[in-house]
Design an enzyme around this catalytic site. Sequence first.
Site, PDB file in Angstrom:
ATOM      1  N   GLY A  28     123.322  69.206  17.261  1.00 48.23           N
ATOM      2  CA  GLY A  28     124.409  69.972  17.781  1.00 48.23           C
ATOM      3  C   GLY A  28     125.520  69.620  17.432  1.00 48.23           C
ATOM      4  O   GLY A  28     126.001  70.107  16.235  1.00 48.23           O
ATOM      5  N   GLU A  87     125.176  73.134  10.080  1.00 52.05           N
ATOM      6  CA  GLU A  87     125.547  71.857  10.830  1.00 52.05           C
ATOM      7  C   GLU A  87     124.826  71.740  12.062  1.00 52.05           C
ATOM      8  O   GLU A  87     124.474  70.621  12.485  1.00 52.05           O
ATOM      9  CB  GLU A  87     126.920  71.692  10.998  1.00 52.05           C
ATOM     10  N   LYS A 103     116.797  74.583  13.141  1.00 51.52           N
ATOM     11  CA  LYS A 103     116.381  73.735  12.518  1.00 51.52           C
ATOM     12  C   LYS A 103     114.880  73.932  12.107  1.00 51.52           C
ATOM     13  O   LYS A 103     114.413  73.615  11.035  1.00 51.52           O
ATOM     14  CB  LYS A 103     116.117  72.414  13.318  1.00 51.52           C
ATOM     15  N   THR A 145     121.544  81.251  24.472  1.00 51.42           N
ATOM     16  CA  THR A 145     122.302  80.078  24.967  1.00 51.42           C
ATOM     17  C   THR A 145     123.190  79.615  24.016  1.00 51.42           C
ATOM     18  O   THR A 145     124.657  79.645  24.018  1.00 51.42           O
ATOM     19  CB  THR A 145     121.268  78.667  25.565  1.00 51.42           C
ATOM     20  N   VAL A 146     122.758  79.381  22.885  1.00 48.51           N
ATOM     21  CA  VAL A 146     123.675  79.282  21.515  1.00 48.51           C
ATOM     22  C   VAL A 146     124.820  80.186  21.303  1.00 48.51           C
ATOM     23  O   VAL A 146     125.956  79.912  21.084  1.00 48.51           O
ATOM     24  CB  VAL A 146     123.000  78.503  20.390  1.00 48.51           C
ATOM     25  N   LYS A 151     114.138  67.670  12.628  1.00 48.77           N
ATOM     26  CA  LYS A 151     115.642  67.449  12.139  1.00 48.77           C
ATOM     27  C   LYS A 151     115.707  66.307  11.207  1.00 48.77           C
ATOM     28  O   LYS A 151     116.526  66.215  10.211  1.00 48.77           O
ATOM     29  CB  LYS A 151     116.327  66.922  13.488  1.00 48.77           C
ATOM     30  N   ASP A 192     110.244  68.365  17.302  1.00 48.90           N
ATOM     31  CA  ASP A 192     111.898  68.859  17.244  1.00 48.90           C
ATOM     32  C   ASP A 192     112.587  67.745  16.662  1.00 48.90           C
ATOM     33  O   ASP A 192     113.084  68.006  15.457  1.00 48.90           O
ATOM     34  CB  ASP A 192     112.234  68.928  18.881  1.00 48.90           C
ATOM     35  N   GLY A 218     122.894  72.160  23.780  1.00 49.10           N
ATOM     36  CA  GLY A 218     123.808  72.772  24.816  1.00 49.10           C
ATOM     37  C   GLY A 218     124.530  73.620  24.194  1.00 49.10           C
ATOM     38  O   GLY A 218     124.894  73.785  23.075  1.00 49.10           O
TER      39      GLY A 218
END
Lengths: 437, 437
Positions: free
Chosen positions: B134, B129, B105, B13-14, B205, B201, B302
């Site tokens: 995101g 970053e 992450k 996806t990324v 972060k 998650d 996303g």
Amino acid sequence: MATIKVGMLGIGTVGQGTFRVLTMNYDKILASTGLDIQITKIYNRHPELDRGVDVPEGVYTTDVNDILKNPDIDIVVELIGGVEPASTFIKTALENGKSVVTANKAVIAARGQELAQIAMDHHVLLRFEAAVCGGIPIITSITTALLSNHFEELQGILNGTTNFILTKMEEEGLSYQEALGMAQEKGFAEADPTADVDGLDAANKLSILISLVFGISAPPAQIPTRGISNVSSIDMDFASEMDFRIKMLASAKEENGKVYAAVSPALVPVDHPLASVANEFNAVFLTGNAVDDLMFYGRGAGAMPTGSAVVGDVIGVARKFEKDSDYDLVPQLRYDGGLDFAGEGSGRYYVRMTAPDQPGVLGRITTILGWHNISIDTVVQRPQKKAKGQSSTAPGSATLLFIFQKAEKKVIDRALSEILLDKAVTSVENVMRVVEE
Amino acid sequence: MATIKVGMLGIGTVGQGTFRVLTMNYDKILASTGLDIQITKIYNRHPELDRGVDVPEGVYTTDVNDILKNPDIDIVVELIGGVEPASTFIKTALENGKSVVTANKAVIAARGQELAQIAMDHHVLLRFEAAVCGGIPIITSITTALLSNHFEELQGILNGTTNFILTKMEEEGLSYQEALGMAQEKGFAEADPTADVDGLDAANKLSILISLVFGISAPPAQIPTRGISNVSSIDMDFASEMDFRIKMLASAKEENGKVYAAVSPALVPVDHPLASVANEFNAVFLTGNAVDDLMFYGRGAGAMPTGSAVVGDVIGVARKFEKDSDYDLVPQLRYDGGLDFAGEGSGRYYVRMTAPDQPGVLGRITTILGWHNISIDTVVQRPQKKAKGQSSTAPGSATLLFIFQKAEKKVIDRALSEILLDKAVTSVENVMRVVEE
């Protein structure tokens, strides 16, 4: 450890804040960056005044060239404000090979293009994060981490004074005059509040953002600008009933190669993130084609938040020095975006009018609107209270509140002129943009 | 014009988002920076699968060393996810003199310190970053424009899945299970949602942000973490009546040389800017000693928003290359802050318990709380609905909702254990922090 010598022009509110931030966080900055940043000279026309900061002997000078032409100074920080003499001082500093950090929105909006070119020609840097929204790192973000985006739209609450006034009107039911008085008492508004309440301050900041985001020149004087002094409790009540909040918005949008912009009070849906920006806080909401919606929120003015941004810029410039690199000469201000600046554009608008309370008025208004293909989304009619001593049987006035469907602002202006000429209404008292959900 | 050759690991996806952002905004990036950024190799173990992006012939490789050890590649972009083999790949790339950009992450939280040192030793850059929130430029802002600040506190909505679930529970009255199902349908939650709903998650972060903001190591496993699966409609109703919204917050705060942190659902006053962060959006609210309160809001996940941050980092690294400068080797991750990591600390807490509906229960609870010097701010008792078929005269249960005044979390935990041991209550069903106005 590298020592960086800073010469500062001015020791007013922002100058004092900058001095304090550098003193207070000296150790942290040194530990994180290895930079020993020293303010070695401050241009101060009135060294006899107490500025509330502990400036060492020999730092104050009344001769600006002690800084601008001083070979020992690495970075000049301009905090005088106003276009002149600040602009000439910045130019001289750049021409003498000094990088410049400024918090001066008026200079950057009026002369940014020329000064950025002089900086390029002399291989020095010109930085101005503090010129837009004080402590909010909006300029750094747009020109670094977000550079991968093509931006479509930005909307900002760029002026803390007007946001404070509108918040107090809404939350405490104050009139515009009462809320302005409170802002003046708290030091959020000047004795002469014109630049804030009429939107000129916001127009300067919007002009800078338009250059950064869209790469075009939009001089502040050419940005359609309406102030908040016409906003009344009637508007506040209507907005609240319809689930809006009234915010002073600076907006710009690209559509088909044109950039539209305006500064104006606007109706913002209560669920929109901008609606929750209260009191003297600022925010910028922007939409990029990759990152989608983003909002930055914080203090847009004040000694310490503005000082935070000034010192951030000084560190940024100093980091580059230290390694003898000028890689970052990419101009932050851009005027090569290949887009046209095209005024206010189209949108949904709210209009408040006063009309004689007699039959047929609404029909005449809607007929004229119809000629211009303006459709009505919402209309509310309210009787106006009679003035004291006025006969209760005298013909009264009515307040008419409209939200129009999407139309070009210049077409709406034309229709409103005709409605006034026709004497269908006595006056058009307020026009505000309606922000989409 | 400088050509920068990028090798990408992974095309999920990324990866697809990063590829799209670079293609879509190629002209804008070239115009603003003079950089011609090309993805020349993509490590893809399954080149036979359709990834929905138009990758030219010869770009896919199934041999990761075609990228990690390829002398033609300038920057490696790691988008595989998970600690291994991603961490080994990043290490190899750095050791081969390549700067690395990652959105990972887990790797940065687990191995950031070691990898940052390897990058320093090899005079290359490690950027991440996209690993936190995101598309929101929080890491860039903290490490550049805001570097002039000493930070006191940060609070973040760092996980979009849990924010979406809590928003739907609040706005549509869904149960936790229903809202989770909706998040899964919309692709905001994985089939196995554990990492999101249990807070792991967000803890990854938060661990990264703590290093950036406070300069200490706080391994994710040592951060007190509570998930949202215990949040019920009773909690939602209570929060709403008391003018709070329930948000999954990752929080960290410095006090007297200690850093306290936790990930936990929390009651946020409706007027707080974090309360307006709805659905899958993320936000970070932080307070610096110069800039005061700031909030960054945007999409934390996303393809395109994360791709925006990845490409932003690639541009940042490439700009440095182009001018052959390594000035920016200041490690972004810091572990020299001289502070202690000290668990969750103190605050106001909300607690929901179930107790037998009989006299004296509240007295026993308050007595035990009193032994621990915990004062009660608010208490609400509600009868529980009987289960179907249960006799209406059977002894029932009551729900007790408390807000305690400020106390140490570990003291509260001790008191709650004693209350349970005492059998004064049947169960303690939810504990949430209460955010101050």
